[in-house]
Design a protein around this motif. Structure first.
Motif, PDB file in Angstrom:
ATOM      1  N   GLU A 184     -60.188 -37.148 -83.675  1.00 43.00           N
ATOM      2  CA  GLU A 184     -59.003 -37.881 -84.109  1.00 43.00           C
ATOM      3  C   GLU A 184     -58.604 -37.441 -85.509  1.00 43.00           C
ATOM      4  O   GLU A 184     -59.449 -37.224 -86.370  1.00 43.00           O
ATOM      5  CB  GLU A 184     -59.257 -39.390 -84.097  1.00 43.00           C
ATOM      6  N   MET A 185     -57.307 -37.299 -85.728  1.00 43.75           N
ATOM      7  CA  MET A 185     -56.805 -36.903 -87.039  1.00 43.75           C
ATOM      8  C   MET A 185     -55.408 -37.450 -87.235  1.00 43.75           C
ATOM      9  O   MET A 185     -54.690 -37.752 -86.265  1.00 43.75           O
ATOM     10  CB  MET A 185     -56.810 -35.372 -87.182  1.00 43.75           C
ATOM     11  N   PHE A 186     -55.023 -37.597 -88.482  1.00 45.61           N
ATOM     12  CA  PHE A 186     -53.686 -38.067 -88.822  1.00 45.61           C
ATOM     13  C   PHE A 186     -52.874 -36.909 -89.379  1.00 45.61           C
ATOM     14  O   PHE A 186     -53.310 -36.200 -90.282  1.00 45.61           O
ATOM     15  CB  PHE A 186     -53.753 -39.195 -89.860  1.00 45.61           C
ATOM     16  N   ILE A 187     -51.691 -36.697 -88.807  1.00 45.69           N
ATOM     17  CA  ILE A 187     -50.767 -35.673 -89.255  1.00 45.69           C
ATOM     18  C   ILE A 187     -49.414 -36.331 -89.436  1.00 45.69           C
ATOM     19  O   ILE A 187     -48.876 -36.933 -88.498  1.00 45.69           O
ATOM     20  CB  ILE A 187     -50.667 -34.520 -88.237  1.00 45.69           C
ATOM     21  N   GLU A 188     -48.896 -36.221 -90.651  1.00 50.22           N
ATOM     22  CA  GLU A 188     -47.624 -36.859 -90.989  1.00 50.22           C
ATOM     23  C   GLU A 188     -47.641 -38.330 -90.576  1.00 50.22           C
ATOM     24  O   GLU A 188     -46.706 -38.842 -89.966  1.00 50.22           O
ATOM     25  CB  GLU A 188     -46.463 -36.101 -90.335  1.00 50.22           C
ATOM     26  N   GLU A 203     -53.385 -25.825 -92.936  1.00 55.40           N
ATOM     27  CA  GLU A 203     -52.479 -26.958 -92.736  1.00 55.40           C
ATOM     28  C   GLU A 203     -51.384 -26.964 -93.801  1.00 55.40           C
ATOM     29  O   GLU A 203     -50.207 -27.189 -93.490  1.00 55.40           O
ATOM     30  CB  GLU A 203     -53.259 -28.273 -92.807  1.00 55.40           C
ATOM     31  N   GLU A 204     -51.783 -26.721 -95.042  1.00 53.79           N
ATOM     32  CA  GLU A 204     -50.806 -26.759 -96.128  1.00 53.79           C
ATOM     33  C   GLU A 204     -49.770 -25.649 -96.009  1.00 53.79           C
ATOM     34  O   GLU A 204     -48.646 -25.789 -96.492  1.00 53.79           O
ATOM     35  CB  GLU A 204     -51.514 -26.665 -97.475  1.00 53.79           C
ATOM     36  N   ALA A 205     -50.147 -24.543 -95.376  1.00 56.52           N
ATOM     37  CA  ALA A 205     -49.221 -23.419 -95.244  1.00 56.52           C
ATOM     38  C   ALA A 205     -48.221 -23.623 -94.108  1.00 56.52           C
ATOM     39  O   ALA A 205     -47.219 -22.919 -94.023  1.00 56.52           O
ATOM     40  CB  ALA A 205     -50.000 -22.127 -95.024  1.00 56.52           C
ATOM     41  N   GLY A 210     -49.546 -28.101 -89.541  1.00 54.62           N
ATOM     42  CA  GLY A 210     -50.310 -27.451 -88.479  1.00 54.62           C
ATOM     43  C   GLY A 210     -50.209 -28.112 -87.126  1.00 54.62           C
ATOM     44  O   GLY A 210     -50.918 -27.723 -86.190  1.00 54.62           O
ATOM     45  N   LEU A 211     -49.320 -29.105 -86.968  1.00 55.08           N
ATOM     46  CA  LEU A 211     -49.228 -29.834 -85.704  1.00 55.08           C
ATOM     47  C   LEU A 211     -48.861 -28.918 -84.543  1.00 55.08           C
ATOM     48  O   LEU A 211     -49.508 -28.944 -83.486  1.00 55.08           O
ATOM     49  CB  LEU A 211     -48.215 -30.969 -85.816  1.00 55.08           C
ATOM     50  N   ALA A 212     -47.838 -28.102 -84.700  1.00 55.80           N
ATOM     51  CA  ALA A 212     -47.404 -27.225 -83.606  1.00 55.80           C
ATOM     52  C   ALA A 212     -48.504 -26.232 -83.239  1.00 55.80           C
ATOM     53  O   ALA A 212     -48.730 -25.953 -82.053  1.00 55.80           O
ATOM     54  CB  ALA A 212     -46.126 -26.492 -84.005  1.00 55.80           C
ATOM     55  N   LEU A 213     -49.198 -25.699 -84.242  1.00 60.40           N
ATOM     56  CA  LEU A 213     -50.273 -24.749 -83.974  1.00 60.40           C
ATOM     57  C   LEU A 213     -51.413 -25.426 -83.220  1.00 60.40           C
ATOM     58  O   LEU A 213     -51.958 -24.866 -82.254  1.00 60.40           O
ATOM     59  CB  LEU A 213     -50.784 -24.163 -85.292  1.00 60.40           C
ATOM     60  N   LEU A 214     -51.782 -26.624 -83.626  1.00 62.00           N
ATOM     61  CA  LEU A 214     -52.831 -27.365 -82.916  1.00 62.00           C
ATOM     62  C   LEU A 214     -52.427 -27.646 -81.479  1.00 62.00           C
ATOM     63  O   LEU A 214     -53.244 -27.551 -80.555  1.00 62.00           O
ATOM     64  CB  LEU A 214     -53.129 -28.672 -83.643  1.00 62.00           C
TER      65      LEU A 214
END
Length: 241
Positions: A184-188, A203-205, A210-214
């Motif tokens: 589990e992780m929080f993105i935006e 993620e910072e780049a 990194g949501l779409a890549l994940l």
């Protein structure tokens, strides 16, 4: 602080526990002093931790890097990213031991540590520890000869009870780490679950952290990685995603 490490257990020559004179420098002569080198001791609950100066083992770092370059002479983009991480001087070599209260013997181990760079390169440190384990298995005889000259006799490491860590090459830089359990992780500020994770620096780049890549990794490769096989270049040199 994070980071990752690989430990080699064994027996340490007792001469390393003795107090040894340090060669005098100009300041020592002027001040009329004699300094001594001795093991450091730390208390941690019911455990006493020991640390022995290990400067003599510094060549292991160069030998490890040479092994990687020799084994992967044409690095993938993912591997190049990990090489760049290693070039930051993130590897530290320790000779350490611990002893429980009331015990007589000290449990000694060589610890090869890789910095997580304040949480920005945790996965890269895990890849480095994975690679150093492979290096030790491949060149164990050569490495043991150096360790024995130092006064450390490696023994067979206890079996690892943790599931094997596996990695998948990212399309541009570095590796993603695969877990058999959803993480589990929080993105935006939204909660998600993925089998993959990568460095915070990646993620910072990414514009979306990194949501779409994940999501691409999860959809395209989670099923493939469930076979337990690592797809890093050292383990799977013929793999092409």
């Amino acid at each position: 602080m994070g980071g990752s490490a690989y430990q080699i257990f064994g027996f340490l020559d007792e001469r390393h526990l003795e107090q040894r004179q340090i060669k005098k420098n100009i300041a020592d002569w002027l001040l009329g002093r004699q300094r001594f080198l001795k093991p450091k001791e730390f208390k941690a609950g019911n455990m006493t931790m020991f640390e022995i100066p290990a400067e003599e083992l510094a060549p292991l770092k160069t030998e490890f890097f040479s092994f990687l370059r020799k084994t992967m002479p044409t690095p993938w983009m993912a591997t190049t990213g990990t090489f760049d991480y290693l070039d930051l001087d993130v590897m530290t070599i320790y000779m350490r031991g611990d002893r429980s209260t009331g015990a007589e013997d000290i449990n000694w181990y060589l610890q090869l540590t890789f910095s997580g760079c304040a949480g920005m390169a945790q996965v890269s440190s895990d890849v480095a520890a994975h690679w150093v384990e492979i290096w030790y298995k491949v060149e164990r005889t050569k490495i043991q000869e150096r360790l024995e000259r130092f006064g450390f006799r490696p023994q067979q490491n206890p079996p690892d009870e943790e599931p094997a860590v596996t990695f998948f090459p990212l399309p541009e830089c570095g590796y993603a780490e695969f877990s058999t359990e959803l993480q589990e992780m929080f993105i935006e500020e939204e909660e998600y679950s993925f089998h993959f994770a990568f460095d915070s620096s990646v993620e910072e780049a990414e514009p979306d952290q990194g949501l779409a890549l994940l999501q691409r990794l999860e959809t395209g490769f989670a099923s493939l990685m469930s076979d337990g096989k690592c797809r890093c270049q050292l383990c799977s040199p013929d793999f092409r995603p």
